[in-house]
Motif scaffolding. Structure first.
Motif, PDB file in Angstrom:
ATOM      1  N   ASN A   1      44.498  54.078  27.990  1.00 55.13           N
ATOM      2  CA  ASN A   1      43.980  53.230  26.917  1.00 55.13           C
ATOM      3  C   ASN A   1      42.505  52.987  27.187  1.00 55.13           C
ATOM      4  O   ASN A   1      41.984  53.366  28.250  1.00 55.13           O
ATOM      5  N   TYR A   2      41.805  52.343  26.275  1.00 56.52           N
ATOM      6  CA  TYR A   2      40.359  52.215  26.452  1.00 56.52           C
ATOM      7  C   TYR A   2      39.979  51.269  27.579  1.00 56.52           C
ATOM      8  O   TYR A   2      38.896  51.348  28.136  1.00 56.52           O
ATOM      9  N   ALA A   3      40.868  50.374  27.986  1.00 56.68           N
ATOM     10  CA  ALA A   3      40.553  49.495  29.118  1.00 56.68           C
ATOM     11  C   ALA A   3      40.469  50.288  30.423  1.00 56.68           C
ATOM     12  O   ALA A   3      39.716  49.919  31.335  1.00 56.68           O
ATOM     13  N   ASP A   4      41.217  51.396  30.500  1.00 56.66           N
ATOM     14  CA  ASP A   4      41.196  52.211  31.719  1.00 56.66           C
ATOM     15  C   ASP A   4      39.832  52.842  31.982  1.00 56.66           C
ATOM     16  O   ASP A   4      39.542  53.257  33.116  1.00 56.66           O
ATOM     17  N   LEU A   5      38.993  52.952  30.946  1.00 57.30           N
ATOM     18  CA  LEU A   5      37.655  53.532  31.136  1.00 57.30           C
ATOM     19  C   LEU A   5      36.886  52.767  32.207  1.00 57.30           C
ATOM     20  O   LEU A   5      36.079  53.345  32.952  1.00 57.30           O
ATOM     21  N   TYR A   6      37.130  51.455  32.293  1.00 57.87           N
ATOM     22  CA  TYR A   6      36.351  50.604  33.191  1.00 57.87           C
ATOM     23  C   TYR A   6      36.835  50.679  34.637  1.00 57.87           C
ATOM     24  O   TYR A   6      36.234  50.067  35.529  1.00 57.87           O
ATOM     25  N   ASP A   7      37.898  51.447  34.889  1.00 55.21           N
ATOM     26  CA  ASP A   7      38.368  51.685  36.252  1.00 55.21           C
ATOM     27  C   ASP A   7      37.854  53.006  36.815  1.00 55.21           C
ATOM     28  O   ASP A   7      38.056  53.306  38.001  1.00 55.21           O
ATOM     29  N   LEU A   8      37.223  53.810  35.959  1.00 55.96           N
ATOM     30  CA  LEU A   8      36.824  55.155  36.387  1.00 55.96           C
ATOM     31  C   LEU A   8      35.757  55.127  37.475  1.00 55.96           C
ATOM     32  O   LEU A   8      34.851  54.285  37.470  1.00 55.96           O
ATOM     33  N   LYS A   9      35.881  56.083  38.397  1.00 59.38           N
ATOM     34  CA  LYS A   9      34.892  56.256  39.459  1.00 59.38           C
ATOM     35  C   LYS A   9      34.239  57.636  39.296  1.00 59.38           C
ATOM     36  O   LYS A   9      34.842  58.565  38.755  1.00 59.38           O
ATOM     37  N   LYS A  10      33.024  57.738  39.786  1.00 57.75           N
ATOM     38  CA  LYS A  10      32.277  58.983  39.641  1.00 57.75           C
ATOM     39  C   LYS A  10      33.044  60.170  40.233  1.00 57.75           C
ATOM     40  O   LYS A  10      33.111  61.251  39.633  1.00 57.75           O
ATOM     41  N   GLU A  11      33.651  59.977  41.398  1.00 55.94           N
ATOM     42  CA  GLU A  11      34.344  61.084  42.059  1.00 55.94           C
ATOM     43  C   GLU A  11      35.570  61.552  41.278  1.00 55.94           C
ATOM     44  O   GLU A  11      36.025  62.693  41.448  1.00 55.94           O
ATOM     45  N   GLN A  12      36.112  60.679  40.396  1.00 57.04           N
ATOM     46  CA  GLN A  12      37.255  61.090  39.576  1.00 57.04           C
ATOM     47  C   GLN A  12      36.835  62.004  38.435  1.00 57.04           C
ATOM     48  O   GLN A  12      37.568  62.922  38.061  1.00 57.04           O
TER      49      GLN A  12
ATOM     50  N   LEU B   1      52.270  42.621  22.657  1.00 56.89           N
ATOM     51  CA  LEU B   1      51.981  42.233  24.039  1.00 56.89           C
ATOM     52  C   LEU B   1      51.123  43.266  24.756  1.00 56.89           C
ATOM     53  O   LEU B   1      50.313  42.926  25.628  1.00 56.89           O
ATOM     54  N   ASP B   2      51.301  44.554  24.427  1.00 56.71           N
ATOM     55  CA  ASP B   2      50.464  45.595  25.033  1.00 56.71           C
ATOM     56  C   ASP B   2      48.995  45.377  24.696  1.00 56.71           C
ATOM     57  O   ASP B   2      48.114  45.557  25.550  1.00 56.71           O
ATOM     58  N   ASN B   3      48.729  45.007  23.442  1.00 58.40           N
ATOM     59  CA  ASN B   3      47.341  44.745  23.038  1.00 58.40           C
ATOM     60  C   ASN B   3      46.763  43.564  23.801  1.00 58.40           C
ATOM     61  O   ASN B   3      45.594  43.585  24.220  1.00 58.40           O
ATOM     62  N   ILE B   4      47.557  42.515  23.972  1.00 52.39           N
ATOM     63  CA  ILE B   4      47.087  41.332  24.696  1.00 52.39           C
ATOM     64  C   ILE B   4      46.788  41.689  26.153  1.00 52.39           C
ATOM     65  O   ILE B   4      45.780  41.241  26.729  1.00 52.39           O
ATOM     66  N   THR B   5      47.632  42.517  26.747  1.00 55.32           N
ATOM     67  CA  THR B   5      47.410  42.949  28.136  1.00 55.32           C
ATOM     68  C   THR B   5      46.087  43.698  28.270  1.00 55.32           C
ATOM     69  O   THR B   5      45.303  43.469  29.206  1.00 55.32           O
ATOM     70  N   ILE B   6      45.832  44.606  27.304  1.00 54.72           N
ATOM     71  CA  ILE B   6      44.587  45.387  27.334  1.00 54.72           C
ATOM     72  C   ILE B   6      43.376  44.474  27.151  1.00 54.72           C
ATOM     73  O   ILE B   6      42.366  44.609  27.852  1.00 54.72           O
ATOM     74  N   ILE B   7      43.473  43.518  26.227  1.00 55.49           N
ATOM     75  CA  ILE B   7      42.344  42.603  25.990  1.00 55.49           C
ATOM     76  C   ILE B   7      42.075  41.759  27.237  1.00 55.49           C
ATOM     77  O   ILE B   7      40.917  41.534  27.614  1.00 55.49           O
ATOM     78  N   ASN B   8      43.127  41.288  27.885  1.00 57.62           N
ATOM     79  CA  ASN B   8      42.938  40.497  29.106  1.00 57.62           C
ATOM     80  C   ASN B   8      42.232  41.317  30.184  1.00 57.62           C
ATOM     81  O   ASN B   8      41.378  40.806  30.916  1.00 57.62           O
ATOM     82  N   LYS B   9      42.584  42.605  30.266  1.00 54.23           N
ATOM     83  CA  LYS B   9      41.918  43.466  31.247  1.00 54.23           C
ATOM     84  C   LYS B   9      40.444  43.639  30.889  1.00 54.23           C
ATOM     85  O   LYS B   9      39.568  43.617  31.773  1.00 54.23           O
ATOM     86  N   LEU B  10      40.159  43.804  29.586  1.00 54.69           N
ATOM     87  CA  LEU B  10      38.764  43.954  29.147  1.00 54.69           C
ATOM     88  C   LEU B  10      37.973  42.669  29.407  1.00 54.69           C
ATOM     89  O   LEU B  10      36.778  42.716  29.709  1.00 54.69           O
ATOM     90  N   LYS B  11      38.636  41.522  29.293  1.00 53.81           N
ATOM     91  CA  LYS B  11      37.974  40.249  29.634  1.00 53.81           C
ATOM     92  C   LYS B  11      37.599  40.227  31.113  1.00 53.81           C
ATOM     93  O   LYS B  11      36.487  39.833  31.485  1.00 53.81           O
TER      94      LYS B  11
END
Length: 663
Positions: free
Chosen positions: A463-474, A560-570
């Motif tokens: 999902n789009y929240a996962d973008l913020y976990d990406l590392k350069k080496e990945q 609930l999935d949307n709320i989980t993603i928004i909380n992660k983006l927060k």
């Protein structure tokens, strides 16, 4: 120079710049300088409301709401044209004209037949006073407020105008604007418009003129009607119209003979695809106005004019297969895969089939030889079966998603089938992330649509929240991803945390929430938590938010999935609160909902709405039982007046409102 002289000078200058840009296509001032002068004029008009002019350049932004369009009788009837489809038809028409007129030499004005919505615009003493649709030719709808937003329509004419006249033309939507509008619809998961003509016609009946102002409509003029006009020929009509400030295409020609008419038709039949707008033929008119008067009219049409219709370019080819595409909202779009064929200057391999109903209506089957046309000269579409192939059974529309095999659903009253597997269907997931990163949303530099698909297929994002976990080496190990590219991608993701709340809200991809709606919701609710807790009733009190949008927003935040993603983006630091300088003046109107309707003297509609919000009140777009006051100006919508009276809601004018906030 007095204030009034300054205002009038600015109006004249801005009208000229509008004419240079939208009619002549030769701007002589930058957009920045134009906007600065327009702002100066707006400030002066607001400070001196006694100098208000409904035809000022500042009034083109729209904002007037028209619930019911008044029916207006045309002073001069709007006739339809007889059609011809061959040179023989035109020769017969010339013979009929010659028979009535006798042995006179005829000249003809040839003009392209624009495929748009007919309009009649009335001017008195050089000012636009009314614009009316064709309707049945005798009566049409008053769409003046909407027409005034079209910048190629002059509100004040150049010198040399007749005292009173009607000018006739077509409201059209150029291909470039049509394609841009469709791209914006696709981005929010909506069905694109089918063709420019219908879109232009539908725009005239939009209830909010501010929405019309956003559409890149143009008005092409071709006829002037009135008593004792200073013109002797149709070609003079075109020349005078140009001098007065109207947009009149230069493709017209004065033909000295019917042979020259044929040359004009043959040229444009081949070259019409190079035009920036739709045309479906040529209109040929007897040039001499006195001859026109003598020829007169039949019950439906002028005898002095004839429309020659081009044949729609059409080819036949074999339907090889039907594939089904899944959009980011889950909508299924059937696509015809064709044996390649040349059509209107391009090689066509695929064509739209729209939906299951269209397939069933045309009874299209794989292996059929089908007729293909370019709808609106842009989108290839199948219009029928030329010859049945070997397939004996009708085409069965798919029942399961071609990507995830989920059983499709079709909501009552909707044409499309949908895949309900919102969080498990790959094209939907990829599509939402691709929307999230677009320029108008999070604008993540270094990340494109193809890279999103690579990241998803590599299992790095779900999902789009996962973008913020990406590392350069990945990401550096992905195809075509160099070290510097990977660095830029991670940097772009980090920088996107600065994007404002309204754009973050748009990026979430809530169905029906485009850029404009996202801005309105962000401004009204201030933060994501207030919006998440809003009910449908709360939402529809927001300006321009209807039930469909409200239901979609509520549905999104109940997942609930949307709320989980928004909380992660927060947690990663995205902006979920509106950071704006407070303009609050008081809380005198706190808890009160106002609906604004009509035309005002001391406020503009926007200023009135701002005054309500600055004093703690809320602005509603429609009257409901929760509305506390209606602020009514001149020409208040009759349906709003009726509903306010039914619900016994207090109606006040702008002076009473002003007293309310000043006391």
């Amino acid at each position: 120079m007095t204030v009034l002289e300054t205002i009038q000078s600015l109006r004249t200058e801005l009208n000229q710049h509008n004419y240079n840009y939208y009619v002549l296509d030769k701007p002589t001032i930058s957009d920045f300088d134009f906007d600065a002068k327009l702002k100066q004029l707006q400030d002066l008009e607001n400070a001196h409301p006694q100098f208000f002019d409904e035809n000022s350049p500042t009034q083109r932004v729209g904002g007037t709401i028209t619930k019911n369009f008044n029916t207006v009788e045309h002073e001069f009837r709007m006739y339809s044209l007889d059609n011809s489809y061959s040179k023989e038809d035109l020769l017969d028409w010339q013979t009929r004209c010659q028979k009535i007129l006798g042995d006179v030499s005829l000249e003809f004005t040839c003009e392209l037949k624009y495929d748009g919505a007919s309009i009649s615009i009335s001017y008195e003493n050089g000012k636009l006073v009314r614009a009316v649709t064709r309707g049945d030719g005798f009566k049409g709808d008053d769409v003046t407020n909407n027409i005034k937003t079209i910048k190629s329509v002059p509100l004040q004419l150049n010198n040399g105008f007749p005292e009173k006249f009607d000018i006739r033309g077509e409201i059209i939507l150029p291909f470039s604007g049509f394609e841009k509008m469709n791209q914006e619809l696709i981005e929010i998961g909506e069905t694109p418009y089918s063709n420019p003509r219908n879109t232009a016609s539908g725009s005239l009946k939009l209830q909010d003129s501010a929405e019309v102002a956003k559409r890149p409509l143009e008005c092409l003029l071709y006829s002037m009607i009135g008593n004792n006009l200073p013109i002797d020929s149709q070609f003079e009509v075109l020349e005078l119209s140009r001098k007065l400030g109207f947009k009149v295409p230069n493709e017209s020609k004065l033909a000295k003979s019917i042979e020259e008419v044929f040359e004009f038709i043959e040229y444009w039949d081949k070259n019409r695809h190079n035009l920036p707008y739709e045309t479906d033929g040529v209109v040929v008119k007897v040039n001499n106005i006195h001859f026109q008067e003598e020829l007169g009219y039949t019950a439906k049409s002028p005898r002095w004019a004839m429309a020659y219709k081009f044949k729609a370019e059409q080819v036949s080819t074999i339907l090889q297969s039907i594939s089904y595409q899944v959009g980011r909202t889950g909508a299924i779009t059937p696509v015809a895969n064709l044996e390649p064929v040349q059509l209107a200057g391009t090689i066509v391999k695929r064509a739209s089939l729209h939906n299951a109903d269209q397939i069933a209506k045309l009874d299209i089957r794989i292996g059929d030889e089908v007729f293909v046309e370019k709808g609106g000269e842009i989108i290839p579409k199948i219009i029928g079966v030329a010859q049945r192939g070997s397939q004996e059974q009708p085409t069965a529309y798919i029942s399961h998603c071609p990507e995830c095999n989920s059983e499709l659903i079709r909501n009552e009253g909707e044409a499309n089938h949908y895949c309900p597997n919102y969080y498990g269907c790959p094209p939907q997931i990829i599509g939402r992330i691709q929307h999230f990163i677009t320029r108008k949303a999070m604008d993540i530099e270094g990340l494109g649509g193809e890279t999103v698909a690579l990241l998803f297929n590599a299992g790095l994002v779900q999902n789009y929240a996962d973008l913020y976990d990406l590392k350069k080496e990945q990401v550096v190990v992905l195809d075509r991803m160099a070290d510097k590219s990977a660095e830029n991608l991670i940097s772009g993701i980090e920088k996107s945390k600065e994007i404002t709340f309204d754009r973050v809200l748009y990026a979430l991809g809530i169905r029906y929430v485009g850029e404009t709606v996202a801005k309105k919701l962000a401004k009204h609710y201030k933060n994501i938590d207030n919006l998440a807790n809003a009910t449908i009733i709360d939402l529809i009190t927001v300006d321009e938010i209807g039930e469909r949008i409200a239901q979609s927003v509520v549905d999104f935040f109940q997942n609930l999935d949307n709320i989980t993603i928004i909380n992660k983006l927060k947690e990663v630091g995205l902006q979920f609160e509106l950071n704006e300088v407070s303009t609050s003046v008081s809380n005198k109107l706190e808890g009160k909902i106002f609906v604004v309707s009509g035309v005002f003297e001391i406020y503009s509609r926007d200023d009135l709405k701002k005054a309500i919000e600055d004093n703690g009140g809320k602005v509603g777009s429609s009257i409901s039982a929760k509305t506390n006051y209606v602020v009514a100006g001149a020409n208040m919508g009759p349906s709003k007046l009726e509903k306010a009276n039914q619900l016994k809601i207090e109606i006040i004018d702008e002076y009473q409102f002003q007293k309310m906030i000043n006391d």
